[in-house]
Design an enzyme around this catalytic site. Structure first.
Site, PDB file in Angstrom:
ATOM      1  N   CYS A   1       0.860  -1.182   0.000  1.00  0.00           N
ATOM      2  CA  CYS A   1       0.000   0.000   0.000  1.00  0.00           C
ATOM      3  C   CYS A   1       0.898   1.234   0.000  1.00  0.00           C
ATOM      4  CB  CYS A   1      -0.864  -0.015   1.258  1.00  0.00           C
ATOM      5  SG  CYS A   1      -1.905   1.440   1.422  1.00  0.00           S
TER       6      CYS A   1
ATOM      7  N   CYS B   1      -0.384   3.413  -6.669  1.00  0.00           N
ATOM      8  CA  CYS B   1      -1.376   2.846  -5.738  1.00  0.00           C
ATOM      9  C   CYS B   1      -1.617   1.427  -6.221  1.00  0.00           C
ATOM     10  CB  CYS B   1      -2.670   3.652  -5.783  1.00  0.00           C
ATOM     11  SG  CYS B   1      -4.059   2.863  -4.933  1.00  0.00           S
TER      12      CYS B   1
HETATM   13  N1  DGL Z   1      -3.800   0.309  -2.345  1.00  0.00           N
HETATM   14  C1  DGL Z   1      -3.449   1.422  -1.560  1.00  0.00           C
HETATM   15  C2  DGL Z   1      -2.288   2.219  -2.108  1.00  0.00           C
HETATM   16  O1  DGL Z   1      -1.413   1.618  -2.729  1.00  0.00           O
HETATM   17  C3  DGL Z   1      -4.541   2.208  -0.871  1.00  0.00           C
HETATM   18  C4  DGL Z   1      -5.740   2.619  -1.637  1.00  0.00           C
HETATM   19  C5  DGL Z   1      -6.806   3.134  -0.726  1.00  0.00           C
HETATM   20  O2  DGL Z   1      -7.207   2.384   0.178  1.00  0.00           O
HETATM   21  O3  DGL Z   1      -7.180   4.305  -0.907  1.00  0.00           O
HETATM   22  O4  DGL Z   1      -2.173   3.405  -1.910  1.00  0.00           O
END
Ligand code: DGL
Length: 215
Positions: A69, A175
């Site tokens: 994340c 993301c």
């Molecule tokens: N998948 C996550 C990232 O890489 C978070 C996305 C989210 O929950 O807003 O930032």
């Protein structure tokens, strides 16, 4: 060896798939925080309260943890490393490789609002992309769209078209949720001759290095 992988939601699953392809024998414990997704509009304090207990528990069962994340990695990695006693591998927007690869001098970083306002992201831009134009398109609802399987493909393609028209020739997927729409993004980027990059392979290399050290 057990690899813990954490994300707010489905973004981390794409990372799990990539790890499994390369390291098929390895046990992966995947944890997501479905109740609180999306993370990308939350403050660092809110995130810390949510993430620290989850990772502390995951650390008991794992030999290393991949923070799949970008939002958590760019806001909390330092604090998490002070509190968790196993190796943590972070995933963050590939600003440096993008700056190295651009020919037009313009890149686009697609990421959540919290990632884009993090100190770490500012540091990445200052250190690696000082003389590069960095476009940050509004992707604030993308993670939610992807999580709830209500993807507006036209909207996403339009946004990517816009950044390409403004000269971006490298598009960074900052993301992990966006890995699920990578093909969509590529279709548009290809028309403009732009590259799309994301960090799964770099993270797998890092996992291999850490596993060797732990062996
Ligand atoms: N998948 C996550 C990232 O890489 C978070 C996305 C989210 O929950 O807003 O930032």
């Amino acid at each position: 060896m057990k690899i813990g992988v954490f994300d707010s939601g489905v973004g981390g699953r794409s990372v799990v798939n990539a790890i499994q392809k390369e390291l098929s024998g390895t046990e992966i414990i995947y944890v997501e925080d479905h109740e609180n997704v999306p993370y990308g509009t939350k403050s660092p304090d809110e995130l810390l309260k949510l993430v620290l207990p989850i990772l502390a528990e995951l650390a008991i069962k794992s030999d290393l943890i991949v923070i799949a994340c970008n939002t958590v990695s760019t806001t909390l990695t330092e604090t998490l490393r002070e509190n968790i006693n196993i190796p943590l591998i972070a995933m963050e927007p590939m600003v440096k490789p993008a700056a190295e690869q651009t020919k037009s001098g313009t890149i686009a970083v697609c990421a959540t609002p919290t990632t884009l306002s993090s100190n770490r992201y500012f540091w990445l831009k200052n250190n690696h992309a000082k003389n590069i134009k960095v476009i940050e398109p509004d992707c604030s609802d993308w993670a939610y769209m992807i999580e709830s399987k209500a993807i507006d493909h036209t909207k996403i393609r339009r946004r990517i078209s816009e950044v390409c028209e403004r000269g971006a020739d490298v598009i960074v997927l900052g993301c992990t949720h966006y890995h699920w729409i990578e093909d969509d993004i590529r279709v548009v980027a290809d028309k403009f001759g732009a590259k799309v990059i994301q960090p799964e392979q770099a993270v797998i290399k890092q996992i291999k290095r850490v596993l060797l050290q732990l062996a």
